[in-house]
Scaffold this active site. Structure first.
Site, mmCIF file in Angstrom:
data_model
loop_
_atom_site.group_PDB
_atom_site.id
_atom_site.type_symbol
_atom_site.label_atom_id
_atom_site.label_comp_id
_atom_site.label_asym_id
_atom_site.label_seq_id
_atom_site.Cartn_x
_atom_site.Cartn_y
_atom_site.Cartn_z
ATOM 1 N N GLU A 183 0.833 -1.221 0.000
ATOM 2 C CA GLU A 183 0.000 0.000 0.000
ATOM 3 C C GLU A 183 0.857 1.257 0.000
ATOM 4 O O GLU A 183 0.487 2.269 0.603
ATOM 5 C CB GLU A 183 -0.945 0.036 1.209
ATOM 6 C CG GLU A 183 -2.037 -0.998 1.208
ATOM 7 C CD GLU A 183 -2.890 -0.947 -0.031
ATOM 8 O OE1 GLU A 183 -2.938 0.114 -0.680
ATOM 9 O OE2 GLU A 183 -3.478 -1.987 -0.357
HETATM 10 C C1 LIG Z 1 3.043 -9.731 -0.004
HETATM 11 C C2 LIG Z 1 2.775 -8.582 -0.911
HETATM 12 C C3 LIG Z 1 1.469 -8.255 -1.244
HETATM 13 C C4 LIG Z 1 1.212 -7.208 -2.127
HETATM 14 N N1 LIG Z 1 -0.081 -6.949 -2.527
HETATM 15 C C5 LIG Z 1 -0.285 -6.098 -3.576
HETATM 16 C C6 LIG Z 1 -1.579 -5.981 -4.175
HETATM 17 O O1 LIG Z 1 -2.538 -6.590 -3.733
HETATM 18 N N2 LIG Z 1 -1.713 -5.179 -5.262
HETATM 19 C C7 LIG Z 1 -0.665 -4.481 -5.795
HETATM 20 O O2 LIG Z 1 -0.847 -3.792 -6.774
HETATM 21 N N3 LIG Z 1 0.575 -4.555 -5.226
HETATM 22 C C8 LIG Z 1 0.789 -5.349 -4.145
HETATM 23 N N4 LIG Z 1 2.030 -5.461 -3.592
HETATM 24 C C9 LIG Z 1 3.110 -4.634 -4.112
HETATM 25 C C10 LIG Z 1 3.530 -3.550 -3.155
HETATM 26 O O3 LIG Z 1 2.525 -2.584 -3.036
HETATM 27 C C11 LIG Z 1 4.863 -2.991 -3.669
HETATM 28 O O4 LIG Z 1 5.843 -3.986 -3.418
HETATM 29 C C12 LIG Z 1 5.240 -1.680 -3.036
HETATM 30 O O5 LIG Z 1 4.376 -0.668 -3.462
HETATM 31 C C13 LIG Z 1 6.676 -1.260 -3.360
HETATM 32 O O6 LIG Z 1 6.959 -1.378 -4.711
HETATM 33 P P1 LIG Z 1 8.275 -2.163 -5.167
HETATM 34 O O7 LIG Z 1 8.269 -3.477 -4.484
HETATM 35 O O8 LIG Z 1 8.334 -2.155 -6.642
HETATM 36 O O9 LIG Z 1 9.467 -1.321 -4.558
HETATM 37 P P2 LIG Z 1 10.168 -0.050 -5.252
HETATM 38 O O10 LIG Z 1 9.131 0.888 -5.746
HETATM 39 O O11 LIG Z 1 11.187 -0.526 -6.194
HETATM 40 O O12 LIG Z 1 10.883 0.618 -3.987
HETATM 41 C C14 LIG Z 1 12.134 0.145 -3.470
HETATM 42 C C15 LIG Z 1 12.589 1.081 -2.343
HETATM 43 O O13 LIG Z 1 12.783 2.407 -2.858
HETATM 44 C C16 LIG Z 1 11.992 3.336 -2.134
HETATM 45 N N5 LIG Z 1 11.468 4.346 -3.054
HETATM 46 C C17 LIG Z 1 10.974 4.153 -4.286
HETATM 47 N N6 LIG Z 1 10.577 5.318 -4.816
HETATM 48 C C18 LIG Z 1 10.804 6.265 -3.901
HETATM 49 C C19 LIG Z 1 10.591 7.675 -3.835
HETATM 50 N N7 LIG Z 1 10.048 8.335 -4.864
HETATM 51 N N8 LIG Z 1 10.934 8.332 -2.701
HETATM 52 C C20 LIG Z 1 11.477 7.673 -1.664
HETATM 53 N N9 LIG Z 1 11.709 6.347 -1.674
HETATM 54 C C21 LIG Z 1 11.363 5.658 -2.769
HETATM 55 C C22 LIG Z 1 10.887 2.532 -1.480
HETATM 56 O O14 LIG Z 1 10.405 3.143 -0.297
HETATM 57 C C23 LIG Z 1 11.593 1.212 -1.205
HETATM 58 O O15 LIG Z 1 12.277 1.292 0.015
HETATM 59 C C24 LIG Z 1 2.298 -6.460 -2.659
HETATM 60 C C25 LIG Z 1 3.607 -6.773 -2.287
HETATM 61 C C26 LIG Z 1 3.862 -7.830 -1.457
HETATM 62 C C27 LIG Z 1 5.289 -8.165 -1.120
#
Ligand SMILES: Cc1cc2nc3c(=O)[nH]c(=O)nc-3n(C[C@H](O)[C@H](O)[C@H](O)COP(=O)(O)OP(=O)(O)OC[C@H]3O[C@@H](n4cnc5c(N)ncnc54)[C@H](O)[C@@H]3O)c2cc1C
Length: 601
Positions: free
Chosen positions: A441
């Protein structure tokens, strides 16, 4: 095996005494929330969660979900029966609108149920939790026809919902979404692309799954301004509105992950699936934010949930496990050792958990009341104030609530010593399950930026000014009460630190935006600390009043006052340290080049 007993006494205290829900009886939906109805919801939800859902928590963790070759997914043993019981009891209908089969009760009561469910079994609670989020997006942005087609069966729990944002190359930066939506002659869209990490994306609990999917139409701007929202049912509805033809969306695999094993986290492949636009083209992100804001509050509750269940079990363990002697002399001289409960360091961990949990519960339910008031308050001014406050508080409830929830679960594991590290006691599951709430989220880093980069400055700082004014008012009035004066002064000091930090941002972040990014996490925690301080002041006020009447359960109210003082002395001072970190700016943080991070051989 760990156990869970819903904290019904504390919930009744917050709902009936602190929030005084009865005083809102003139608002729509609140008139049905009579004291009897409130008691019934709290007690019955507590019973259902303790007796039906909690016993499935460990089995869900051990078995997890199973993905089959045909793309189907089975949930752990007992989940189907548990879900049937959830639907039959109507727990999903509590605060849903009456015109779609809901009971129309205040969100405050819906939140009580959500808290208990997440605490008893977070992985299970996510199935209906995502449905609630999807329903709120359809209610806000769907056409009348879409609402009639999908919402009643989602509210009843017959069908479930999902939210599909994430793709392999984009999570936070949704502007990069690649899933395509091609318009078709019949008014529908053909959806093609791959979504990953989709919670509850495939399972065997419901006869249909209603996916809400972000995708891009041909020629849409290549940014977050070009995203549209689509409803894509697993089974396309036939002319009677029943699940008919299988749609082109399949589950390619499920993730092997750290926790919440009972919830299927799916890779969903959309291969020309039939979808329908929800709301306007290119306005999908705004629609999805409606769903995400509801979901973010729910995730904040998950922080509380794992902190609460791990705390309950840690208390039982600390009273039972004997090691060493009390520093002040043996407590049980006839035994070889005293219970570890006597050691101040163990007590520190338990008290931290107790005051966080009770404060956080108060904050979540107060937040739910603001959600209600946003829609139902009598004047535009009141509706706007509630909307400003819950907008400001959503990243705090999600970000601070889940950071702390994880810390607390970790500390409760620590209470068990080595026994917390092994599976048998269940504590390591609580730590693993709580970890995800800091990530999904929108990561907590993103929550902090939402708070500091958007919410603080929005509408000329109207929300944060209203927030400060609300706390100032509470402090001034508490200072007039002898028993509350000390508490009020400590909160005043912490609030002053936060006001100063806000001012520092205003004076420095424009010239160097990295200052904002560097301090956002600290600011979000500061706001969490101050807001829980406000909740404790409110609870202490109620306790002081109640004690004047010599109530039967005076010990409950006395404990509230002791806890309020503990919070004021042990949590509020952190606001000063956080302010100083924030005011250190970003230079230090950003000074080293990439080469300095490389490990020397
Ligand atoms: C078990 C699980 C359930 C999930 N359920 C859903 C779901 O139902 N639907 C769905 O759509 N997604 C879902 N997700 C996805 C989840 O919402 C994302 O993993 C999350 O939003 C982070 O995206 P990412 O993993 O690509 O990390 P990234 O976006 O690659 O981020 C990596 C790191 O960089 C930081 N970062 C990135 N951009 C910025 C910025 N602009 N400023 C500061 N810091 C930044 C982040 O805080 C993080 O620490 C789920 C994930 C998991 C693991």
């Amino acid at each position: 095996m760990p156990t869970y007993t819903a904290p019904t006494r504390d919930t009744r205290f917050i709902v009936n005494e602190m929030l005084d829900l009865a005083s809102y009886g003139n608002l729509p939906g609140f008139e049905s929330a009579t004291p009897d109805m409130i008691d019934t919801v709290i007690n019955e939800a507590g019973k259902f969660c303790g007796e039906v859902l909690a016993p499935l928590n460990q089995v869900g963790d051990v078995q997890g979900c199973t993905h089959h070759e045909d793309g189907s997914v089975t949930t752990p043993e007992g989940f189907k029966e548990g879900y049937r019981s959830y639907v039959e009891s109507g727990w999903g209908t509590i605060s849903a609108p009456e015109e779609f089969g809901g009971q129309g009760l205040p969100h405050v009561l819906g939140f009580v149920v959500e808290e208990y469910m997440s605490t008893a079994n977070q992985a299970f609670a996510m199935y209906p939790g995502l449905t609630t989020g999807a329903t709120s997006a359809l209610l806000a942005k769907g056409s009348d026809e879409q609402k009639q087609m999908y919402v009643p069966k989602m509210i009843s729990g017959e069908w479930s919902g999902t939210m599909n944002l994430t793709e392999p190359h984009c999570g936070t930066d949704l502007g990069m979404i690649r899933t395509k939506a091609e318009p078709q002659a019949d008014g529908s869209y053909s959806i093609t692309g791959t979504k990953i990490f989709i919670s509850a994306g495939e399972h065997d609990l419901t006869s249909n799954i209603i996916h809400l999917v972000l995708a891009k139409t041909p020629g849409a701007p290549d940014s977050s301004k070009g995203i549209s929202l689509f409803v894509v049912p697993k089974f396309i509805l036939d002319e009677n509105g029943d699940p008919g033809e299988r749609n082109g969306v399949t589950c390619g695999s499920i993730e092997k992950k750290m926790g919440i094993h009972g919830n299927a986290t799916c890779v969903l492949n959309y291969d020309g699936a039939k979808g329908w636009l929800v709301g306007e083209e290119n306005k999908g992100l705004a629609a999805m934010f409606i769903m995400m804001n509801a979901a973010r509050l729910g995730v904040g509750l998950q922080g509380l949930a794992q902190a609460e269940v791990s705390y309950q079990n840690a208390v039982t363990y600390a009273l039972d496990r004997r090691q060493g002697r009390a520093l002040t002399g043996p407590k049980d001289p006839e035994e070889k050792a005293d219970p570890i409960f006597v050691h101040p360091d163990v007590r520190r961990m338990l008290m931290d958990a107790k005051v966080f949990n009770e404060g956080m519960r108060a904050l979540c339910l107060w937040g739910a009341l603001q959600v209600d008031l946003t829609h139902k308050a009598q004047t535009e001014e009141e509706r706007q104030l509630a909307d400003d406050l819950i907008g400001l508080m959503t990243p705090v409830i999600k970000g601070y609530g889940t950071d702390k929830g994880y810390d607390i679960a970790n500390n409760m594991q620590q209470v068990y010593g080595g026994h917390g590290y092994v599976r048998e006691w269940g504590m390591e599951q609580f730590v693993r399950d709580s970890r995800i709430a800091m990530i999904y989220e929108g990561t907590n880093g993103v929550q902090a930026m939402d708070l500091c980069g958007r919410k603080l400055a929005s509408k000329g700082g109207r929300a944060v000014q209203a927030f400060f004014a609300m706390i100032d008012e509470e402090i001034e009035s508490a200072k007039q009460v002898d028993e509350l004066k000390g508490l009020a002064e400590k909160l005043e000091k912490a609030l002053a630190e936060q006001k100063a930090a806000t001012m520092w941002f205003m004076q420095n972040a424009m010239q160097n935006p990295n200052h904002l990014g560097a301090g956002a996490h600290h600011y979000m925690h500061m706001m969490g600390i101050v807001t829980l301080g406000l909740m404790w002041l409110k609870m202490a006020r109620v306790a002081v009043e109640a004690l004047k009447g010599s109530p039967e359960d005076a010990a409950f109210y006395e404990a509230k006052l002791t806890s309020a003082n503990y919070y004021a002395e042990r949590f509020l001072p952190d606001a000063g340290a956080l302010r100083r970190k924030l005011e250190a700016g970003s230079e230090n943080m950003m000074a080293l080049g990439e080469e300095a991070f490389a490990t020397a051989a």
